[in-house]
Design an enzyme around this catalytic site. Structure first.
Site, PDB file in Angstrom:
ATOM      1  N   PRO A  73       0.831  -1.245  -0.058  1.00  0.00           N
ATOM      2  CG  PRO A  73       0.018  -0.987   2.184  1.00  0.00           C
ATOM      3  CD  PRO A  73       0.732  -2.098   1.075  1.00  0.00           C
ATOM      4  CB  CYS A  74       2.833   2.751  -2.414  1.00  0.00           C
ATOM      5  SG  CYS A  74       1.951   2.532  -4.241  1.00  0.00           S
TER       6      CYS A  74
END
Length: 164
Positions: A134-135
């Protein structure tokens, strides 16, 4: 980077978006949002030069869709390519819980490279498996969104959906 590896990909509709999901025999190597199919394939090809790339749905791709709809709770098998530093950043990103955020400087500190804030930002931006790693949960220290390979509107939407 290994070569002579076959990558299979296909396109999948999810609520509000379409994804290109790609895998090797070992695991998921790429997940990207699709605005134009030809651009998504070009992005995949650019990230994996010299690899055999073929459009073919694989059962492993379904694990990603099940994870996204909440029906798969286990680990997703990844086959990631990156530097040791990138892999360390991507590993840390996976520890950020849904509904929480982190900053580039916090990540740099947590992985033992407090002065490498820009390098962390670069590694976050090169994350090959968006959503799964989850950047989008990483913000600037001042609370600003920073960048997002898939567009800031998509980043806002992802964050909003997780913070509800």
């Amino acid at each position: 980077m290994e070569t002579n590896i076959r990558i299979h990909y296909d396109f999948y509709k999810i609520p509000k978006d379409e994804l290109l999901i790609a895998s090797t025999q070992k695991g998921i190597c790429f997940v990207g949002f699709v605005d134009k199919k030809k651009d998504a394939v070009a992005d995949l090809t650019k990230r994996f030069p010299g690899f055999e790339i073929e459009q073919k749905a694989e059962p492993m791709h379904e694990i990603v869709l099940q994870y996204l709809d909440g029906t798969h709770k286990g680990k997703i098998p990844f086959h990631l390519y990156g530097t040791d530093f990138q892999l360390k950043v991507w590993e840390y990103l996976q520890k950020i819980p849904k509904g929480k955020i982190s900053t580039y400087s916090e990540i740099a500190n947590k992985i033992g490279h407090p002065k490498a804030v820009r390098a962390v930002g670069t590694a976050v931006g090169q994350n090959p498996v968006s959503i799964l790693i989850p950047c989008h949960r990483v913000l600037r220290s001042d609370g600003g969104l920073g960048g997002y390979h898939w567009g800031l509107e998509r980043k806002k939407r992802l964050l909003k959906s997780e913070l509800q």
